[in-house]
Write an enzyme that holds these catalytic residues in place. Structure first.
Site, PDB file in Angstrom:
ATOM      1  N   TYR A   1      -2.219   0.401   9.942  1.00  0.00           N
ATOM      2  CA  TYR A   1      -2.420  -0.294   8.680  1.00  0.00           C
ATOM      3  C   TYR A   1      -1.170  -0.199   7.812  1.00  0.00           C
ATOM      4  O   TYR A   1      -0.653  -1.211   7.325  1.00  0.00           O
ATOM      5  CB  TYR A   1      -3.618   0.291   7.942  1.00  0.00           C
ATOM      6  CG  TYR A   1      -3.691  -0.144   6.493  1.00  0.00           C
ATOM      7  CD1 TYR A   1      -3.938  -1.474   6.161  1.00  0.00           C
ATOM      8  CD2 TYR A   1      -3.485   0.769   5.462  1.00  0.00           C
ATOM      9  CE1 TYR A   1      -3.982  -1.877   4.834  1.00  0.00           C
ATOM     10  CE2 TYR A   1      -3.537   0.379   4.143  1.00  0.00           C
ATOM     11  CZ  TYR A   1      -3.771  -0.945   3.833  1.00  0.00           C
ATOM     12  OH  TYR A   1      -3.802  -1.349   2.522  1.00  0.00           O
TER      13      TYR A   1
ATOM     14  N   SER B   1       0.821  -1.211   0.000  1.00  0.00           N
ATOM     15  CA  SER B   1       0.000   0.000   0.000  1.00  0.00           C
ATOM     16  C   SER B   1       0.850   1.254   0.000  1.00  0.00           C
ATOM     17  O   SER B   1       1.956   1.275   0.565  1.00  0.00           O
ATOM     18  CB  SER B   1      -0.895   0.010   1.246  1.00  0.00           C
ATOM     19  OG  SER B   1      -1.552   1.239   1.393  1.00  0.00           O
TER      20      SER B   1
ATOM     21  N   LYS C   1       1.690  -3.192   6.485  1.00  0.00           N
ATOM     22  CA  LYS C   1       2.067  -3.427   5.096  1.00  0.00           C
ATOM     23  C   LYS C   1       3.573  -3.308   4.904  1.00  0.00           C
ATOM     24  O   LYS C   1       4.175  -4.084   4.142  1.00  0.00           O
ATOM     25  CB  LYS C   1       1.320  -2.461   4.177  1.00  0.00           C
ATOM     26  CG  LYS C   1      -0.164  -2.771   4.046  1.00  0.00           C
ATOM     27  CD  LYS C   1      -0.391  -4.155   3.446  1.00  0.00           C
ATOM     28  CE  LYS C   1      -1.848  -4.437   3.184  1.00  0.00           C
ATOM     29  NZ  LYS C   1      -2.054  -5.775   2.575  1.00  0.00           N
TER      30      LYS C   1
END
Length: 324
Positions: free
Chosen positions: A143, A119, A147
Protein backbone atom coordinates in the site's frame (compact mmCIF):
# COMPACT_ATOMS: atom_id res chain seq x y z
CA UNK A 1 -13.36 26.63 -9.94
CA UNK A 2 -14.66 23.30 -11.26
CA UNK A 3 -13.19 20.31 -9.39
CA UNK A 4 -13.40 16.62 -10.19
CA UNK A 5 -13.11 14.47 -7.05
CA UNK A 6 -12.25 10.80 -7.52
CA UNK A 7 -13.50 8.70 -4.62
CA UNK A 8 -15.74 11.61 -3.69
CA UNK A 9 -18.51 9.36 -2.35
CA UNK A 10 -16.17 7.87 0.25
CA UNK A 11 -15.37 8.93 3.79
CA UNK A 12 -12.73 11.60 3.22
CA UNK A 13 -13.81 12.51 -0.31
CA UNK A 14 -17.37 13.32 0.72
CA UNK A 15 -16.09 15.82 3.28
CA UNK A 16 -14.05 17.60 0.60
CA UNK A 17 -17.03 17.56 -1.77
CA UNK A 18 -19.25 19.16 0.86
CA UNK A 19 -16.72 21.87 1.75
CA UNK A 20 -16.25 22.70 -1.94
CA UNK A 21 -20.02 22.89 -2.41
CA UNK A 22 -20.39 25.12 0.64
CA UNK A 23 -17.97 27.65 -0.78
CA UNK A 24 -19.73 27.67 -4.14
CA UNK A 25 -17.41 25.58 -6.29
CA UNK A 26 -18.68 23.31 -9.04
CA UNK A 27 -17.98 19.66 -8.24
CA UNK A 28 -18.21 16.41 -10.18
CA UNK A 29 -17.56 13.07 -8.47
CA UNK A 30 -16.04 9.93 -9.95
CA UNK A 31 -16.45 6.83 -7.77
CA UNK A 32 -16.92 3.11 -8.35
CA UNK A 33 -19.11 2.96 -5.20
CA UNK A 34 -17.24 -0.08 -3.89
CA UNK A 35 -16.89 1.75 -0.57
CA UNK A 36 -18.64 5.05 -1.27
CA UNK A 37 -22.30 6.00 -1.02
CA UNK A 38 -24.03 7.99 -3.74
CA UNK A 39 -26.17 9.94 -1.26
CA UNK A 40 -23.03 11.52 0.25
CA UNK A 41 -22.28 13.72 -2.76
CA UNK A 42 -25.38 15.92 -2.59
CA UNK A 43 -26.31 17.39 -5.93
CA UNK A 44 -22.87 16.87 -7.49
CA UNK A 45 -22.95 14.87 -10.75
CA UNK A 46 -21.73 11.32 -10.09
CA UNK A 47 -19.84 9.25 -12.67
CA UNK A 48 -19.64 5.60 -11.58
CA UNK A 49 -16.28 4.35 -12.80
CA UNK A 50 -13.37 2.09 -11.83
CA UNK A 51 -10.32 4.23 -12.63
CA UNK A 52 -8.27 1.13 -13.41
CA UNK A 53 -10.70 0.01 -16.13
CA UNK A 54 -9.57 0.13 -19.74
CA UNK A 55 -12.29 2.63 -20.64
CA UNK A 56 -11.45 5.01 -17.78
CA UNK A 57 -9.35 7.56 -19.73
CA UNK A 58 -12.10 8.05 -22.31
CA UNK A 59 -14.80 8.46 -19.65
CA UNK A 60 -12.63 10.89 -17.70
CA UNK A 61 -11.91 12.99 -20.78
CA UNK A 62 -15.64 13.25 -21.34
CA UNK A 63 -16.23 14.35 -17.74
CA UNK A 64 -13.45 16.94 -17.93
CA UNK A 65 -14.98 18.43 -21.06
CA UNK A 66 -18.62 18.29 -19.95
CA UNK A 67 -17.93 19.97 -16.61
CA UNK A 68 -15.09 22.32 -17.68
CA UNK A 69 -12.86 20.84 -14.97
CA UNK A 70 -9.96 22.99 -13.74
CA UNK A 71 -8.51 20.72 -11.02
CA UNK A 72 -8.67 17.19 -9.63
CA UNK A 73 -8.62 15.82 -6.09
CA UNK A 74 -7.65 12.15 -6.28
CA UNK A 75 -8.77 9.84 -3.44
CA UNK A 76 -9.86 6.69 -5.27
CA UNK A 77 -7.62 3.78 -4.20
CA UNK A 78 -7.39 0.61 -2.19
CA UNK A 79 -6.07 1.49 1.26
CA UNK A 80 -5.74 -1.45 3.68
CA UNK A 81 -2.21 -2.27 4.78
CA UNK A 82 -2.89 -5.90 5.67
CA UNK A 83 -4.85 -6.55 2.49
CA UNK A 84 -2.04 -5.02 0.43
CA UNK A 85 0.44 -7.49 1.95
CA UNK A 86 -1.88 -10.36 1.01
CA UNK A 87 -2.85 -9.01 -2.44
CA UNK A 88 0.03 -6.87 -3.73
CA UNK A 89 -0.81 -7.28 -7.43
CA UNK A 90 -4.33 -6.01 -6.83
CA UNK A 91 -2.97 -2.89 -5.13
CA UNK A 92 -0.54 -2.12 -7.93
CA UNK A 93 -3.24 -2.66 -10.54
CA UNK A 94 -5.84 -0.52 -8.76
CA UNK A 95 -3.76 2.26 -7.23
CA UNK A 96 -0.99 2.71 -9.77
CA UNK A 97 -3.00 1.65 -12.83
CA UNK A 98 -5.92 3.87 -11.86
CA UNK A 99 -3.68 6.87 -11.31
CA UNK A 100 -1.91 6.30 -14.64
CA UNK A 101 -5.29 6.42 -16.38
CA UNK A 102 -6.22 9.59 -14.52
CA UNK A 103 -2.95 11.37 -15.36
CA UNK A 104 -3.21 10.40 -19.02
CA UNK A 105 -6.74 11.78 -19.20
CA UNK A 106 -5.67 14.99 -17.43
CA UNK A 107 -2.83 15.48 -19.90
CA UNK A 108 -5.11 14.84 -22.87
CA UNK A 109 -7.69 17.31 -21.53
CA UNK A 110 -5.23 19.97 -20.41
CA UNK A 111 -6.24 19.76 -16.73
CA UNK A 112 -3.12 20.84 -14.92
CA UNK A 113 -3.77 20.84 -11.14
CA UNK A 114 -3.95 17.80 -8.87
CA UNK A 115 -4.24 17.25 -5.12
CA UNK A 116 -3.22 13.65 -4.42
CA UNK A 117 -4.28 11.51 -1.47
CA UNK A 118 -0.94 10.08 -0.39
CA UNK A 119 -0.10 8.52 2.96
CA UNK A 120 2.29 8.44 5.89
CA UNK A 121 2.73 4.78 4.89
CA UNK A 122 5.30 6.10 2.40
CA UNK A 123 7.69 6.56 5.34
CA UNK A 124 7.70 2.91 6.33
CA UNK A 125 9.09 2.44 9.84
CA UNK A 126 11.02 5.68 10.48
CA UNK A 127 13.73 5.72 13.13
CA UNK A 128 12.70 9.15 14.42
CA UNK A 129 9.95 10.23 16.81
CA UNK A 130 8.51 12.86 14.45
CA UNK A 131 8.60 12.45 10.68
CA UNK A 132 9.59 15.19 8.25
CA UNK A 133 8.80 15.22 4.54
CA UNK A 134 12.49 15.34 3.62
CA UNK A 135 13.27 12.18 5.61
CA UNK A 136 13.66 8.74 4.04
CA UNK A 137 10.64 7.36 2.19
CA UNK A 138 10.99 3.59 2.60
CA UNK A 139 7.52 1.99 2.65
CA UNK A 140 7.32 -1.47 4.19
CA UNK A 141 4.08 -2.64 2.59
CA UNK A 142 2.61 -2.61 -0.92
CA UNK A 143 0.00 0.00 0.00
CA UNK A 144 2.69 2.50 0.99
CA UNK A 145 4.72 1.58 -2.10
CA UNK A 146 1.81 2.40 -4.41
CA UNK A 147 1.35 5.79 -2.74
CA UNK A 148 5.03 6.65 -3.11
CA UNK A 149 4.93 5.61 -6.76
CA UNK A 150 1.87 7.85 -7.16
CA UNK A 151 3.94 10.81 -5.94
CA UNK A 152 6.69 9.91 -8.41
CA UNK A 153 4.14 9.74 -11.23
CA UNK A 154 2.82 13.19 -10.37
CA UNK A 155 6.32 14.62 -10.27
CA UNK A 156 7.15 13.03 -13.62
CA UNK A 157 3.99 14.53 -15.12
CA UNK A 158 5.13 17.90 -13.84
CA UNK A 159 8.40 17.57 -15.73
CA UNK A 160 6.77 16.12 -18.84
CA UNK A 161 3.80 18.42 -19.33
CA UNK A 162 3.58 20.90 -16.49
CA UNK A 163 1.23 19.26 -13.97
CA UNK A 164 1.04 21.16 -10.68
CA UNK A 165 0.51 18.70 -7.85
CA UNK A 166 0.29 18.68 -4.06
CA UNK A 167 0.83 15.26 -2.49
CA UNK A 168 -0.77 15.13 0.96
CA UNK A 169 0.69 12.45 3.20
CA UNK A 170 -2.15 11.68 5.60
CA UNK A 171 -1.58 10.33 9.03
CA UNK A 172 -4.47 8.47 10.73
CA UNK A 173 -7.82 9.95 9.74
CA UNK A 174 -10.93 9.65 11.90
CA UNK A 175 -13.97 11.56 13.18
CA UNK A 176 -16.80 13.14 11.21
CA UNK A 177 -17.48 16.69 10.12
CA UNK A 178 -21.22 15.93 9.96
CA UNK A 179 -23.07 12.93 11.42
CA UNK A 180 -24.21 11.76 7.98
CA UNK A 181 -20.62 11.59 6.69
CA UNK A 182 -19.19 9.24 9.30
CA UNK A 183 -16.78 6.47 8.34
CA UNK A 184 -19.11 3.70 7.20
CA UNK A 185 -16.38 1.30 6.10
CA UNK A 186 -14.87 -0.60 9.00
CA UNK A 187 -11.19 -0.37 8.09
CA UNK A 188 -9.69 2.04 10.62
CA UNK A 189 -9.17 1.72 14.38
CA UNK A 190 -12.04 3.81 15.73
CA UNK A 191 -14.88 2.30 13.63
CA UNK A 192 -13.37 -1.15 14.24
CA UNK A 193 -13.66 -0.50 17.98
CA UNK A 194 -17.24 0.76 17.64
CA UNK A 195 -18.19 -2.34 15.62
CA UNK A 196 -16.80 -4.58 18.33
CA UNK A 197 -18.71 -2.67 21.02
CA UNK A 198 -21.97 -3.00 19.08
CA UNK A 199 -21.42 -6.74 18.83
CA UNK A 200 -20.49 -7.13 22.48
CA UNK A 201 -16.99 -8.26 21.52
CA UNK A 202 -13.62 -7.11 22.77
CA UNK A 203 -11.83 -4.88 20.25
CA UNK A 204 -8.57 -6.38 19.02
CA UNK A 205 -5.21 -4.70 19.55
CA UNK A 206 -2.50 -6.03 17.25
CA UNK A 207 0.67 -6.04 19.30
CA UNK A 208 1.54 -4.76 22.76
CA UNK A 209 5.29 -5.33 22.46
CA UNK A 210 6.30 -2.45 20.19
CA UNK A 211 9.12 -0.12 21.33
CA UNK A 212 6.61 2.54 22.45
CA UNK A 213 5.71 3.76 25.98
CA UNK A 214 2.81 1.29 26.45
CA UNK A 215 3.78 -1.28 23.82
CA UNK A 216 0.99 -0.46 21.36
CA UNK A 217 1.40 1.37 18.04
CA UNK A 218 1.52 5.17 18.18
CA UNK A 219 -0.19 7.18 15.48
CA UNK A 220 -1.07 10.81 14.72
CA UNK A 221 -4.89 11.00 14.55
CA UNK A 222 -6.18 13.88 12.42
CA UNK A 223 -9.85 14.87 12.31
CA UNK A 224 -11.35 14.27 8.86
CA UNK A 225 -12.76 17.81 8.66
CA UNK A 226 -9.32 19.28 9.35
CA UNK A 227 -7.95 17.01 6.64
CA UNK A 228 -10.66 18.10 4.19
CA UNK A 229 -9.80 21.74 4.83
CA UNK A 230 -6.16 20.92 4.04
CA UNK A 231 -7.27 19.81 0.57
CA UNK A 232 -8.95 23.14 -0.08
CA UNK A 233 -5.81 24.93 1.10
CA UNK A 234 -3.79 22.81 -1.33
CA UNK A 235 -6.18 23.54 -4.22
CA UNK A 236 -5.93 27.26 -3.54
CA UNK A 237 -2.15 27.01 -3.36
CA UNK A 238 -1.97 25.27 -6.75
CA UNK A 239 -4.13 27.99 -8.28
CA UNK A 240 -1.74 30.71 -7.09
CA UNK A 241 1.45 32.07 -8.59
CA UNK A 242 3.63 30.48 -5.89
CA UNK A 243 2.74 26.91 -6.89
CA UNK A 244 5.76 25.11 -8.25
CA UNK A 245 8.20 27.29 -6.35
CA UNK A 246 7.82 25.43 -3.05
CA UNK A 247 7.41 21.78 -2.13
CA UNK A 248 4.99 19.22 -3.53
CA UNK A 249 4.78 16.88 -0.50
CA UNK A 250 3.03 17.85 2.72
CA UNK A 251 2.36 15.93 5.93
CA UNK A 252 -1.20 16.27 7.22
CA UNK A 253 -1.54 15.50 10.90
CA UNK A 254 -1.67 17.15 14.30
CA UNK A 255 1.97 16.73 15.26
CA UNK A 256 0.93 14.74 18.35
CA UNK A 257 0.86 10.96 18.71
CA UNK A 258 -1.51 8.69 20.62
CA UNK A 259 -1.14 4.97 21.23
CA UNK A 260 -3.84 2.43 20.52
CA UNK A 261 -4.36 1.99 24.26
CA UNK A 262 -4.69 5.77 24.69
CA UNK A 263 -7.32 5.89 21.95
CA UNK A 264 -9.23 3.14 23.72
CA UNK A 265 -9.15 5.17 26.94
CA UNK A 266 -10.68 8.16 25.13
CA UNK A 267 -13.32 5.82 23.66
CA UNK A 268 -14.17 4.74 27.22
CA UNK A 269 -14.54 8.36 28.29
CA UNK A 270 -16.68 9.37 25.31
CA UNK A 271 -18.96 6.32 25.17
CA UNK A 272 -19.15 5.43 28.85
CA UNK A 273 -18.43 1.81 27.89
CA UNK A 274 -15.70 -0.11 29.68
CA UNK A 275 -13.61 -1.14 26.67
CA UNK A 276 -11.35 -4.09 27.45
CA UNK A 277 -9.32 -5.13 24.39
CA UNK A 278 -8.07 -8.51 23.25
CA UNK A 279 -4.37 -8.36 22.45
CA UNK A 280 -3.09 -10.39 19.50
CA UNK A 281 0.21 -10.69 17.68
CA UNK A 282 1.49 -7.84 15.53
CA UNK A 283 0.16 -7.45 11.98
CA UNK A 284 2.58 -7.60 9.08
CA UNK A 285 3.55 -4.18 7.76
CA UNK A 286 2.68 -2.04 10.80
CA UNK A 287 5.41 0.40 11.90
CA UNK A 288 5.67 1.10 15.66
CA UNK A 289 5.19 4.88 15.46
CA UNK A 290 4.15 7.50 12.92
CA UNK A 291 3.76 11.13 14.02
CA UNK A 292 3.86 14.10 11.65
CA UNK A 293 6.07 17.13 11.57
CA UNK A 294 3.50 19.62 10.30
CA UNK A 295 5.65 22.73 9.97
CA UNK A 296 5.83 22.63 6.16
CA UNK A 297 2.08 22.63 5.52
CA UNK A 298 1.64 25.32 8.18
CA UNK A 299 4.31 27.56 6.68
CA UNK A 300 3.54 27.05 2.98
CA UNK A 301 -0.22 26.41 2.86
CA UNK A 302 -1.26 28.18 6.06
CA UNK A 303 -3.01 25.08 7.38
CA UNK A 304 -3.01 23.69 10.92
CA UNK A 305 -5.24 21.12 12.61
CA UNK A 306 -7.79 22.63 14.96
CA UNK A 307 -9.22 19.50 16.60
CA UNK A 308 -7.73 17.08 19.12
CA UNK A 309 -8.20 13.37 19.80
CA UNK A 310 -11.25 13.77 22.03
CA UNK A 311 -12.98 15.91 19.36
CA UNK A 312 -12.18 13.25 16.80
CA UNK A 313 -13.49 10.32 18.85
CA UNK A 314 -16.60 12.20 20.02
CA UNK A 315 -17.58 13.21 16.47
CA UNK A 316 -16.98 9.66 15.22
CA UNK A 317 -19.20 8.27 18.01
CA UNK A 318 -21.97 10.76 17.22
CA UNK A 319 -21.88 9.79 13.55
CA UNK A 320 -21.75 6.10 14.42
CA UNK A 321 -24.86 6.34 16.58
CA UNK A 322 -26.66 8.42 13.93
CA UNK A 323 -26.00 5.71 11.36
CA UNK A 324 -27.40 2.93 13.52
Amino acid sequence: MSVLVTGGAGFIGSHVVRLLQQRGERVVVVDDLSNGRAERVGDAPLVQLDLAAERAPEVLRGAFAEHSVDAVVHFAARKQVGESVEQPARYWQQNVGGQANLLQAMQDAGVGRLVFSSSAATYGAPQVAVVREDGPAEPINPYGQTKLVGEWMNRAAGVAWGLRSANLRYFNVAGAGWPDLGDSVVMNLIPIVFTALDAGRAPVVFGDDYPTPDGSCVRDYVHVLDLAEAHLAALDHLAGDAAGEGHDVFNVGTGTGASVFEVLQVVREVTGIDVQPEVRARRAGDPPQLVADVSRIRDELGWTASKGLRDTVASAWEAWRAGR
